[in-house]
Design an enzyme around this catalytic site. Structure first.
Site, mmCIF file in Angstrom:
data_model
loop_
_atom_site.group_PDB
_atom_site.id
_atom_site.type_symbol
_atom_site.label_atom_id
_atom_site.label_comp_id
_atom_site.label_asym_id
_atom_site.label_seq_id
_atom_site.Cartn_x
_atom_site.Cartn_y
_atom_site.Cartn_z
ATOM 1 N N LYS A 111 2.132 -1.317 -11.112
ATOM 2 C CA LYS A 111 2.666 -0.047 -11.611
ATOM 3 C C LYS A 111 4.012 -0.186 -12.304
ATOM 4 C CE LYS A 111 0.176 3.376 -8.939
ATOM 5 N NZ LYS A 111 0.233 4.605 -8.156
ATOM 6 N N LYS A 192 -9.995 -1.918 -11.848
ATOM 7 C CA LYS A 192 -10.364 -0.862 -10.914
ATOM 8 C C LYS A 192 -10.457 0.485 -11.634
ATOM 9 C CE LYS A 192 -7.094 1.104 -8.608
ATOM 10 N NZ LYS A 192 -6.054 1.656 -7.745
ATOM 11 N N LYS A 195 -7.604 7.041 -11.621
ATOM 12 C CA LYS A 195 -7.346 8.373 -12.149
ATOM 13 C C LYS A 195 -6.163 8.381 -13.097
ATOM 14 C CE LYS A 195 -5.843 9.926 -7.476
ATOM 15 N NZ LYS A 195 -4.901 9.038 -6.910
HETATM 16 P P1 TYM Z 1 -4.822 6.749 -4.053
HETATM 17 O O1 TYM Z 1 -4.451 8.186 -4.184
HETATM 18 O O2 TYM Z 1 -4.520 5.830 -5.161
HETATM 19 O O3 TYM Z 1 -6.363 6.636 -3.763
HETATM 20 C C1 TYM Z 1 -6.982 7.374 -2.726
HETATM 21 C C2 TYM Z 1 -8.047 6.535 -2.048
HETATM 22 O O4 TYM Z 1 -9.066 6.166 -2.991
HETATM 23 C C3 TYM Z 1 -9.272 4.761 -2.963
HETATM 24 N N1 TYM Z 1 -9.621 4.317 -4.318
HETATM 25 C C4 TYM Z 1 -10.727 3.633 -4.622
HETATM 26 N N2 TYM Z 1 -11.754 3.195 -3.881
HETATM 27 C C5 TYM Z 1 -12.748 2.518 -4.523
HETATM 28 N N3 TYM Z 1 -12.749 2.279 -5.843
HETATM 29 C C6 TYM Z 1 -11.735 2.701 -6.642
HETATM 30 N N4 TYM Z 1 -11.745 2.475 -7.946
HETATM 31 C C7 TYM Z 1 -10.664 3.420 -6.024
HETATM 32 N N5 TYM Z 1 -9.519 3.983 -6.512
HETATM 33 C C8 TYM Z 1 -8.897 4.524 -5.458
HETATM 34 C C9 TYM Z 1 -7.939 4.181 -2.508
HETATM 35 O O5 TYM Z 1 -8.099 2.898 -1.975
HETATM 36 C C10 TYM Z 1 -7.512 5.205 -1.493
HETATM 37 O O6 TYM Z 1 -8.122 4.947 -0.234
HETATM 38 N N6 TYM Z 1 -1.343 4.758 -1.031
HETATM 39 C C11 TYM Z 1 -2.540 5.573 -1.067
HETATM 40 C C12 TYM Z 1 -2.337 6.932 -0.490
HETATM 41 C C13 TYM Z 1 -1.766 6.981 0.883
HETATM 42 C C14 TYM Z 1 -2.419 6.662 2.088
HETATM 43 C C15 TYM Z 1 -1.489 6.926 3.128
HETATM 44 C C16 TYM Z 1 -3.688 6.195 2.373
HETATM 45 C C17 TYM Z 1 -0.498 7.392 1.214
HETATM 46 N N7 TYM Z 1 -0.359 7.377 2.550
HETATM 47 C C18 TYM Z 1 -1.819 6.720 4.471
HETATM 48 C C19 TYM Z 1 -4.004 5.958 3.717
HETATM 49 C C20 TYM Z 1 -3.079 6.225 4.737
HETATM 50 C C21 TYM Z 1 -2.964 5.731 -2.529
HETATM 51 O O7 TYM Z 1 -2.205 5.612 -3.430
HETATM 52 O O8 TYM Z 1 -4.260 6.155 -2.692
#
Ligand code: TYM
Length: 329
Positions: A111, A192, A195
């Protein structure tokens, strides 16, 4: 009863990657766990957000949770910013984590790459994520593959705290699905699906209308060759489409291979589009009903109240162990 916790950032339209990698599992796990599912708005602001867009995306993600099948009678659904204990324990975690550990995080490297100026929040982001998880002593954290490294760091920080201040935190386990943990971009099978990709053709948003889904999938790049065959190493793009097919149809990868034996990519992609459209239709319908009813606000209010009660208990115990003088009443 064990505790499950996870979160999704309100930073753009959620994709089928978020759904398959994470949200779908939230819905399954709420049945057997004490459940906390957040909209992590404090994480979203680690990159600049337009205030109106943040507000809309936060409400939208909460409504998508409900539309996907999270049940407020079974799970606490809330916004991270409604529970101030996250920011407070997040600060404490920044004092336990080393700069070198944060520098090794691949999400930070991705990022921040090529940017002139990178916010410090983006750097300390994993400390806040550790706080999210440890505040509820979560046993299990369902996430996609890209969050594995953050989970490892959370486990290290839990262990470090326990070692220095006495056993208190549960060391959480990641829950990463076998198929679908890393849904790839439609325009590049080595990246990957995300969004935040500026090319909207690279992802399918959960709220994309049927014709947009059909168009995006018909344009999805496919590997050379013509056999519909699961081989992520050598045929990442068709393998990715097969994973998506499997997740939305319930058919196994072997069943899909058998079904399309001897057929060309074109026919497979057309049918895949119909499977995805049919799979998302009920979710989209429920989403629009939920947004119209305004029920999200009540759900978030109750969720935050429950979460605050649990989080405050942890924070009091943590501060006492660390030597903070209790506030006098
Ligand atoms: P974020 O918002 O980027 O994504 C949310 C969840 O979706 C999963 N994900 C995917 N899984 C499969 N294929 C993909 N292309 C894909 N893109 C996204 C991510 O792995 C995630 O599970 N840091 C985290 C948010 C967070 C969090 C937490 C998660 C903050 N605090 C505590 C668990 C526990 C994030 O940026 O997810």
């Amino acid at each position: 009863m064990k505790t499950v916790l996870s979160g999704i950032q309100p930073s753009g339209s959620l994709t089928i990657g978020n759904y398959i990698g994470a949200m779908k599992n939230f819905v399954a796990l709420q049945e057997d766990y004490n459940s906390y599912f957040m909209v992590v708005d404090l994480h979203a602001i680690t990159v600049a957000q337009e205030p109106a867009a943040l507000r809309e995306a936060s409400e939208s993600v909460a409504a998508l949770y409900l539309a996907a099948g999270l049940d407020p009678a079974k799970a606490n659904i809330f916004l991270q910013s409604h529970v101030p204990q996250h920011a407070e324990l997040g600060w404490i975690m920044t004092t336990l984590v080393a700069m070198g550990e944060l520098e090794r995080m691949t999400q930070f490297k991705d990022k921040s790459e090529g940017k002139d100026s990178v916010g410090a929040g983006l750097f300390v982001y994993p400390a806040l994520m550790a706080a999210d998880i440890l505040l509820y002593n979560a046993d299990l954290v369902p996430v996609g593959d890209d969050q594995k490294q953050h989970l490892e760091l959370t486990r290290d920080l839990a262990g470090r705290f326990n070692h220095r201040f006495g056993e208190y935190f549960t060391v959480p386990e990641p829950f990463i699905p076998k198929v679908g943990a890393r849904i790839m971009s439609l325009d590049d099978g080595t990246k990957k699906m995300s969004k935040s990709n500026p090319n909207a053709g690279s992802f399918i948003a959960l709220l994309d209308p049927p014709d947009v889904i059909r168009k995006k999938l018909s344009r999805a790049t496919t590997d050379s060759g013509r056999e519909v065959m699961y081989d992520p190493q050598n045929k990442p793009e068709i393998s990715n489409l097969m994973s998506i097919y499997s997740q939305f149809s319930g058919l196994s990868l072997d069943e899909i291979t058998a079904k399309y034996e001897g057929q060309m990519y074109g026919g497979f992609k057309k049918e895949l589009a119909e499977v995805v459209v049919a799979g998302l239709e009920p979710l989209q319908q429920r989403y629009h009903d939920i947004r119209e009813s305004g029920e999200v606000h009540q759900v978030l209010r109750q969720g935050a109240e429950n979460a605050q009660a649990a989080a405050e208990k942890t924070l009091i115990a943590v501060k006492e162990r660390m030597g903070f003088l209790p506030a006098q009443r």
